[in-house]
Write a protein that holds these residues in place. Sequence first.
Motif, mmCIF file in Angstrom:
data_model
loop_
_atom_site.group_PDB
_atom_site.id
_atom_site.type_symbol
_atom_site.label_atom_id
_atom_site.label_comp_id
_atom_site.label_asym_id
_atom_site.label_seq_id
_atom_site.Cartn_x
_atom_site.Cartn_y
_atom_site.Cartn_z
ATOM 1 N N ALA A 30 0.825 -1.209 0.000
ATOM 2 C CA ALA A 30 0.000 0.000 0.000
ATOM 3 C C ALA A 30 0.859 1.260 0.000
ATOM 4 O O ALA A 30 0.457 2.295 -0.540
ATOM 5 C CB ALA A 30 -0.941 -0.005 1.206
ATOM 6 N N ALA A 31 2.064 1.152 0.567
ATOM 7 C CA ALA A 31 2.999 2.283 0.584
ATOM 8 C C ALA A 31 3.866 2.309 -0.687
ATOM 9 O O ALA A 31 4.815 3.078 -0.774
ATOM 10 C CB ALA A 31 3.893 2.197 1.815
ATOM 11 N N GLU A 32 3.519 1.454 -1.652
ATOM 12 C CA GLU A 32 4.213 1.365 -2.938
ATOM 13 C C GLU A 32 5.683 0.971 -2.806
ATOM 14 O O GLU A 32 6.543 1.442 -3.536
ATOM 15 C CB GLU A 32 4.042 2.654 -3.739
ATOM 16 C CG GLU A 32 2.590 2.946 -4.065
ATOM 17 C CD GLU A 32 2.395 4.184 -4.904
ATOM 18 O OE1 GLU A 32 3.372 4.918 -5.162
ATOM 19 O OE2 GLU A 32 1.238 4.416 -5.308
ATOM 20 N N ILE A 33 5.939 0.091 -1.857
ATOM 21 C CA ILE A 33 7.287 -0.452 -1.672
ATOM 22 C C ILE A 33 7.330 -1.819 -2.354
ATOM 23 O O ILE A 33 6.431 -2.647 -2.174
ATOM 24 C CB ILE A 33 7.639 -0.558 -0.171
ATOM 25 C CG1 ILE A 33 7.762 0.850 0.403
ATOM 26 C CG2 ILE A 33 8.917 -1.363 0.034
ATOM 27 C CD1 ILE A 33 8.011 0.904 1.881
ATOM 28 N N ASP A 34 8.369 -2.040 -3.145
ATOM 29 C CA ASP A 34 8.581 -3.318 -3.811
ATOM 30 C C ASP A 34 8.962 -4.328 -2.731
ATOM 31 O O ASP A 34 10.007 -4.205 -2.098
ATOM 32 C CB ASP A 34 9.694 -3.173 -4.848
ATOM 33 C CG ASP A 34 10.060 -4.481 -5.521
ATOM 34 O OD1 ASP A 34 9.282 -5.453 -5.433
ATOM 35 O OD2 ASP A 34 11.144 -4.530 -6.136
ATOM 36 N N VAL A 35 8.108 -5.310 -2.534
ATOM 37 C CA VAL A 35 8.345 -6.290 -1.475
ATOM 38 C C VAL A 35 8.194 -7.700 -2.040
ATOM 39 O O VAL A 35 7.271 -7.984 -2.790
ATOM 40 C CB VAL A 35 7.401 -6.067 -0.266
ATOM 41 C CG1 VAL A 35 5.956 -6.117 -0.655
ATOM 42 C CG2 VAL A 35 7.669 -7.043 0.855
ATOM 43 N N PHE A 36 9.147 -8.565 -1.686
ATOM 44 C CA PHE A 36 9.075 -9.971 -2.055
ATOM 45 C C PHE A 36 8.879 -10.768 -0.783
ATOM 46 O O PHE A 36 9.626 -10.622 0.179
ATOM 47 C CB PHE A 36 10.358 -10.440 -2.752
ATOM 48 C CG PHE A 36 10.310 -11.884 -3.167
ATOM 49 C CD1 PHE A 36 9.821 -12.243 -4.410
ATOM 50 C CD2 PHE A 36 10.731 -12.889 -2.305
ATOM 51 C CE1 PHE A 36 9.757 -13.582 -4.798
ATOM 52 C CE2 PHE A 36 10.675 -14.223 -2.675
ATOM 53 C CZ PHE A 36 10.181 -14.567 -3.925
ATOM 54 N N VAL A 132 4.111 0.501 9.784
ATOM 55 C CA VAL A 132 4.876 0.423 8.535
ATOM 56 C C VAL A 132 5.200 1.829 8.027
ATOM 57 O O VAL A 132 6.289 2.059 7.500
ATOM 58 C CB VAL A 132 4.155 -0.436 7.479
ATOM 59 C CG1 VAL A 132 4.745 -0.246 6.092
ATOM 60 C CG2 VAL A 132 4.215 -1.908 7.888
ATOM 61 N N THR A 133 4.300 2.770 8.205
ATOM 62 C CA THR A 133 4.602 4.163 7.841
ATOM 63 C C THR A 133 5.766 4.679 8.680
ATOM 64 O O THR A 133 6.701 5.285 8.152
ATOM 65 C CB THR A 133 3.361 5.055 8.026
ATOM 66 O OG1 THR A 133 2.333 4.591 7.141
ATOM 67 C CG2 THR A 133 3.684 6.511 7.732
ATOM 68 N N ARG A 134 5.744 4.407 9.988
ATOM 69 C CA ARG A 134 6.866 4.817 10.845
ATOM 70 C C ARG A 134 8.154 4.145 10.410
ATOM 71 O O ARG A 134 9.208 4.780 10.336
ATOM 72 C CB ARG A 134 6.593 4.463 12.321
ATOM 73 C CG ARG A 134 5.568 5.290 13.025
ATOM 74 C CD ARG A 134 5.441 4.999 14.533
ATOM 75 N NE ARG A 134 5.369 3.592 14.894
ATOM 76 C CZ ARG A 134 6.356 2.890 15.481
ATOM 77 N NH1 ARG A 134 7.504 3.451 15.780
ATOM 78 N NH2 ARG A 134 6.189 1.606 15.786
ATOM 79 N N LEU A 135 8.080 2.859 10.087
ATOM 80 C CA LEU A 135 9.239 2.099 9.625
ATOM 81 C C LEU A 135 9.796 2.711 8.343
ATOM 82 O O LEU A 135 11.003 2.924 8.213
ATOM 83 C CB LEU A 135 8.841 0.642 9.385
ATOM 84 C CG LEU A 135 9.892 -0.245 8.732
ATOM 85 C CD1 LEU A 135 11.045 -0.498 9.700
ATOM 86 C CD2 LEU A 135 9.259 -1.555 8.283
ATOM 87 N N ARG A 136 8.929 2.985 7.395
ATOM 88 C CA ARG A 136 9.359 3.549 6.108
ATOM 89 C C ARG A 136 10.064 4.887 6.308
ATOM 90 O O ARG A 136 11.133 5.124 5.741
ATOM 91 C CB ARG A 136 8.143 3.718 5.187
ATOM 92 C CG ARG A 136 8.479 4.262 3.815
ATOM 93 C CD ARG A 136 7.238 4.360 2.940
ATOM 94 N NE ARG A 136 6.121 5.032 3.551
ATOM 95 C CZ ARG A 136 5.964 6.351 3.584
ATOM 96 N NH1 ARG A 136 6.863 7.148 3.057
ATOM 97 N NH2 ARG A 136 4.896 6.886 4.152
ATOM 98 N N LEU A 137 9.500 5.729 7.125
ATOM 99 C CA LEU A 137 10.083 7.052 7.347
ATOM 100 C C LEU A 137 11.394 6.986 8.130
ATOM 101 O O LEU A 137 12.312 7.763 7.882
ATOM 102 C CB LEU A 137 9.081 7.957 8.061
ATOM 103 C CG LEU A 137 7.827 8.304 7.256
ATOM 104 C CD1 LEU A 137 6.822 9.045 8.129
ATOM 105 C CD2 LEU A 137 8.175 9.100 6.010
ATOM 106 N N ALA A 138 11.490 6.051 9.067
ATOM 107 C CA ALA A 138 12.681 5.967 9.918
ATOM 108 C C ALA A 138 13.817 5.153 9.303
ATOM 109 O O ALA A 138 14.994 5.508 9.483
ATOM 110 C CB ALA A 138 12.304 5.360 11.279
ATOM 111 N N HIS A 139 13.495 4.077 8.582
ATOM 112 C CA HIS A 139 14.553 3.148 8.196
ATOM 113 C C HIS A 139 14.602 2.751 6.727
ATOM 114 O O HIS A 139 15.666 2.348 6.250
ATOM 115 C CB HIS A 139 14.460 1.867 9.031
ATOM 116 C CG HIS A 139 14.651 2.102 10.486
ATOM 117 N ND1 HIS A 139 15.853 2.513 11.033
ATOM 118 C CD2 HIS A 139 13.767 2.012 11.522
ATOM 119 C CE1 HIS A 139 15.716 2.654 12.332
ATOM 120 N NE2 HIS A 139 14.466 2.352 12.659
#
Length: 161
Positions: A30-36, A132-139
């Motif tokens: 949903a955050a448009e991150i390429d995830v496998f 996950v939003t916090r994770l994306r912004l922090a790391h």
Amino acid sequence: MSEMTNAVYLTYRRDIAAIPARAVWHALRAAEIDVFMDLDSVLDESTRGLISAQIAARPYCLLIATHGSLERCVESGDWLRFQLEQAQSAQAQIIVLHPSEFEFAQAAKMLGSLLAGAITFQVTYESIPTDVTRLRLAHLKLRPARPAPECDRRRKAAVGR
């Protein structure tokens, strides 16, 4: 200038953490991150190659850690251990997503260098999208892209025809 990415390889103990792993996968997508995320592979030589290539192509390896999920990692043939070893070999940043009751210090002591350099990130399974939003912004910062696995290149070439 090289392409930048924050692509993720998501790993978890299937019999213990499948539900939170799928929730994290959906939030990352949903955050448009390429995830496998490997859903149902059996460990064999062809699968090892696929998994190794997918891990090597992504700068981040997210590990869903729950109570009891890392205990079998002390065994040399363990599937989750194999994935973490591949992430280390590929120099992917390992990020351990865990609930508040998970004892990371005990896991790190048990697994030694397998979690060396790992980042720990506490999540609440009831609020995974926010976490996950916090994770994306922090790391999950953009890093130089790595070569795509051969299977991805072939699939993209076939789609582009």
